[in-house]
Motif scaffolding. Structure first.
Motif, PDB file in Angstrom:
ATOM      1  N   ASP A 177      -2.476  12.310   6.708  1.00 13.14           N
ATOM      2  CA  ASP A 177      -1.530  12.294   7.835  1.00 13.14           C
ATOM      3  C   ASP A 177      -2.020  11.457   9.017  1.00 13.14           C
ATOM      4  N   VAL A 178      -2.846  10.476   8.727  1.00 13.37           N
ATOM      5  CA  VAL A 178      -3.271   9.509   9.749  1.00 13.37           C
ATOM      6  C   VAL A 178      -2.846   8.130   9.242  1.00 13.37           C
TER       7      VAL A 178
ATOM      8  N   VAL B 113       0.861  -1.191   0.000  1.00 12.66           N
ATOM      9  CA  VAL B 113       0.000   0.000   0.000  1.00 12.66           C
ATOM     10  C   VAL B 113       0.894   1.237   0.000  1.00 12.66           C
ATOM     11  N   VAL B 114       0.618   2.125  -0.926  1.00 16.38           N
ATOM     12  CA  VAL B 114       1.368   3.390  -0.957  1.00 16.38           C
ATOM     13  C   VAL B 114       0.378   4.549  -1.079  1.00 16.38           C
ATOM     14  N   ASP B 115       0.841   5.693  -0.648  1.00 16.85           N
ATOM     15  CA  ASP B 115       0.049   6.905  -0.840  1.00 16.85           C
ATOM     16  C   ASP B 115      -0.054   7.141  -2.346  1.00 16.85           C
TER      17      ASP B 115
ATOM     18  N   GLY C   4      -4.304  14.033  -2.073  1.00  9.78           N
ATOM     19  CA  GLY C   4      -4.296  13.319  -0.803  1.00  9.78           C
ATOM     20  C   GLY C   4      -5.541  12.465  -0.649  1.00  9.78           C
ATOM     21  N   HIS C   5      -5.730  11.932   0.554  1.00  8.75           N
ATOM     22  CA  HIS C   5      -6.930  11.151   0.889  1.00  8.75           C
ATOM     23  C   HIS C   5      -7.074   9.890   0.034  1.00  8.75           C
ATOM     24  N   ALA C   6      -5.958   9.378  -0.472  1.00  8.35           N
ATOM     25  CA  ALA C   6      -6.081   8.204  -1.342  1.00  8.35           C
ATOM     26  C   ALA C   6      -4.861   7.295  -1.223  1.00  8.35           C
ATOM     27  N   PHE C   7      -5.118   5.997  -1.385  1.00  7.70           N
ATOM     28  CA  PHE C   7      -4.058   4.988  -1.333  1.00  7.70           C
ATOM     29  C   PHE C   7      -4.142   4.111  -2.575  1.00  7.70           C
ATOM     30  N   HIS C   8      -3.000   3.528  -2.873  1.00 11.47           N
ATOM     31  CA  HIS C   8      -2.959   2.584  -3.992  1.00 11.47           C
ATOM     32  C   HIS C   8      -2.527   1.224  -3.442  1.00 11.47           C
ATOM     33  N   LEU C   9      -3.382   0.235  -3.573  1.00 15.96           N
ATOM     34  CA  LEU C   9      -3.102  -1.100  -3.047  1.00 15.96           C
ATOM     35  C   LEU C   9      -2.783  -2.052  -4.209  1.00 15.96           C
TER      36      LEU C   9
ATOM     37  N   PRO D 158       1.430   0.904   9.222  1.00 14.09           N
ATOM     38  CA  PRO D 158       0.515   1.968   8.786  1.00 14.09           C
ATOM     39  C   PRO D 158       1.097   2.812   7.636  1.00 14.09           C
ATOM     40  N   VAL D 159       0.207   3.325   6.816  1.00 15.91           N
ATOM     41  CA  VAL D 159       0.569   4.197   5.695  1.00 15.91           C
ATOM     42  C   VAL D 159      -0.255   5.475   5.808  1.00 15.91           C
ATOM     43  N   GLU D 160       0.387   6.602   5.514  1.00 18.96           N
ATOM     44  CA  GLU D 160      -0.335   7.880   5.567  1.00 18.96           C
ATOM     45  C   GLU D 160      -0.523   8.433   4.166  1.00 18.96           C
TER      46      GLU D 160
END
Lengths: 442, 208
Positions: free
Chosen positions: A155-156, A57-59, A65-70, A179-181
């Motif tokens: 940032d969480v 998982v990366v930002d 923001g507010h998104a991740f790539h799995l 965790p990933v932010e």
């Protein structure tokens, strides 16, 4: 004696067969590791599929923001093995819990516009998506509005895991990643080539403008439509009939409309000098306001401010065909000598141009809408095709600086042509690395 | 300063919009939404009032001066104010809301549809003018148009051939020309935007 032996053999064989049969039957009745007996009913429970592996998982890059790539490697039982994966369930922790009537705990929390409280819950796994088997990628795009139900804070730290759900309902869990932010970026790296193109084009423009300022003669190919403007205004003056200028249906933020304002300014100045009547019916009230100022300024520049009448430029309606009906009415009643259609046009283009043609007006049109160009070409005397509309103001003004920008445009087109030829050759020779190197990632 | 102030505003806003395109951050989006998405409707509401005032003034002037077809201006004013009244009062008094809907559905829509349907006849007359084979190029245009139109006809064994030829005309020469125009349009847009933002093109602001 021999007969007795035979009977003993037969009896022994039957006995052995019975024992083996009973034994086999006993084995069948014995519960298998994957079966369950409940009240004499046998429910076959499929084994869970193998879990997915290598969850990453990366930002998500180049976003707000507010998104991740799995990404992950699919289960060994997906598209192979037991082939019993139904779907993947993506889980994330922590989650925002709410709505609550009052704040809870000391952790991060906020109150939305409705007055309800939300707070951060550690260790609660939220199912954020269920996606079909065979998928190895997921974009977890959350909302940025704190009031929204899909809000995903930046940032969480979030941890992720993926459940492989079998066709029988059994699930297997992946290892937890995190965790990933997530965070927003200040530069979109995928647009670097655009930056370079803009810089090259800007540099060309400034160079040409400097050359033009220095007195260099720049050849610009003549445009029939532009050369006809003076003639058309002169004709209207001689006939004593008005000139109609239609800015199209575009909003004031569209470049074609902006280009039309600059042409209107030049046309209005000439109209003021020739003391001819100008009619500018507008579709958009903001366009009307800008057009009024443009025409007024042109009359001031021509030294004919007394001839300026605010009612030359007026608002009609924002209904497409009602606008067409009104403009057609003006053409037929006032018998306009010259009609300009410059800006953004849609289905009304042909209705306007054909009516003008029937009324016997000289018509000069220009638009950047490719689908409307054929109609204008057919029904108008002169048509400015695409970029010619943007260039018209420079042609009319004949100012060296503006002509310099046109020359820069020509050089940019030549560069693009070279790039296209290189691209075609790279494509033919299968030089993927070359085409990929210049690819945009927008 | 009177001339410089608008130029400063245009340059600042233009520069911001260019930079904003390359900055995906939330803060950049916030300003974009604030300037580019929130302001226009606010300006539009006030500009609409100016538009209505303009239309009313022009119509009243025509009626007062009894210019040609001045009676149409009466119809315009009646339409403008009666429909506005139906819409505004109808919000609180439902029967008028029904009258608004009825008027829109039974007057406005048929009139608009009538105007739109005129397009069919205009296309026919424009096509007649365009397809007259007066030169080699016009003849090529005529042949291409006939082939493209014929793809909708059942032509027996020729259907497939005509269909493929028509697709080739649309997807190769036609698309190539379209893309050439679009590339020119793209460069023209960038050029015009730069000219306006850098203050090179300022004819719409009047003479320097």
């Amino acid at each position: 004696m021999r007969t007795t032996h035979c009977w003993i053999c037969i009896a022994a064989t039957v006995f052995i067969c019975c024992v083996l049969s009973l034994s086999a039957a006993a084995q069948v009745d014995e519960p298998h590791s994957d079966t369950l007996i409940v009240d004499s009913t046998t429910i076959i429970v499929e084994p869970p599929p193998a879990p997915i592996s290598n969850l990453q998982v990366v930002d998500l890059p180049n976003d707000h923001g507010h998104a991740f790539h799995l990404t992950w490697n699919i289960s060994a039982d997906d598209l192979g093995g037991r082939n019993n994966v139904l779907q993947y369930r993506i889980l994330r922790t922590p989650g925002w819990a709410g709505p609550l009537t009052e704040p809870q705990g000391d952790g991060p929390q906020w109150r939305n516009e409705q007055g309800t409280w939300w707070h951060l819950v550690e260790g609660v796994w939220d199912t954020i998506a269920s996606i079909p088997a065979g998928t190895a990628e997921y974009f977890n795009r959350g909302g940025k509005a704190r009031e929204g139900n899909d809000y995903s804070p930046d940032d969480v730290g979030f941890s992720f895991k993926i459940l492989s759900v079998g066709t029988g309902g059994a699930v297997s869990e992946s290892a937890i990643f995190g965790p990933v932010e997530s965070s927003g970026q200040w530069y979109h790296t995928g647009k670097t080539w655009v930056v370079l193109a803009v810089l090259i084009f800007g540099g060309l423009m400034l160079t040409m403008v400097r050359l033009a300022r220095g007195g260099r003669e720049l050849y610009i190919r003549p445009l029939a439509g532009i050369n006809a403007v003076d003639e058309a205004i002169g004709r209207a003056t001689e006939m004593g009939r008005p000139i109609l200028y239609v800015l199209g249906l575009g909003a004031p933020d569209e470049i074609a409309t902006i280009a039309s304002f600059t042409i209107l300014s030049r046309v209005a100045k000439k109209v003021a000098e020739y003391q001819t009547e100008l009619i500018v019916p507008c579709y958009d009230s903001i366009v009307m306001t800008i057009a009024q100022e443009t025409v007024k300024q042109a009359y001031i520049d021509a030294g004919r401010v007394d001839d300026y009448n605010e009612d030359m430029v007026y608002f009609v309606t924002q209904n497409q065909f009602a606008y067409v009906a009104a403009v057609n009415g003006v053409m037929l009643r006032r018998q306009t000598a010259t009609n300009f259609y410059l800006g953004v046009f849609y289905a009304e283009s042909l209705i306007l141009a054909e009516t003008g043609s029937l009324a016997g007006s000289i018509q000069i049109s220009g638009t950047d809408r490719v689908t409307q160009l054929p109609f204008f070409v057919v029904a108008c005397d002169y048509t400015l095709i695409g970029e010619e509309l943007y260039a018209a103001s420079a042609y009319l003004g004949r100012e060296p600086i503006l002509l310099g920008t046109l020359k820069a445009q020509d050089y940019a087109k030549a560069l693009l042509l070279v790039a296209m030829v290189i691209g075609v050759i790279a494509g033919i020779l299968n030089l993927g690395w070359l085409t990929d190197y210049f690819a945009l990632n927008i | 300063m009177k001339r410089q102030f608008p130029l400063i505003i245009i340059f600042s806003c233009g520069l911001f919009m260019v930079v904003q395109y390359f900055v995906p951050h939330e803060k950049s989006e916030f300003f974009y939404e604030f300037i580019a998405l929130d302001w226009p409707p606010i300006i539009g509401v006030f500009a609409l009032m100016l538009g209505v005032i303009s239309l009313t003034r022009v119509s009243i002037t025509r009626i007062r001066r009894k210019t040609e077809a001045w009676r149409y201006s009466i119809v315009t004013l009646i339409g403008l104010f009666v429909m506005s009244a139906f819409g505004v009062i109808g919000h609180h008094y439902p029967p008028l809301s029904t009258a608004f809907d009825w008027s829109f559905n039974n007057i406005m829509i048929p009139i608009s549809a009538t105007m739109f349907s005129l397009l069919a006849f205009f296309i026919a007359s424009a096509a007649y003018r365009a397809f007259r084979a007066r030169s080699v190029l016009a003849s090529i245009l005529l042949v291409a148009a006939i082939i493209v139109m014929m793809r909708f006809f059942p032509l027996g064994p020729l259907t497939s051939v005509v269909g493929k030829t028509s697709d080739w005309i649309l997807n190769v020469p036609n698309l190539a020309a379209k893309r050439a125009i679009l590339i020119g349009v793209g460069l023209g847009i960038v050029s015009t935007a730069m000219k306006v933002v850098l203050g090179i093109e300022r004819s719409y602001l009047g003479k320097d």
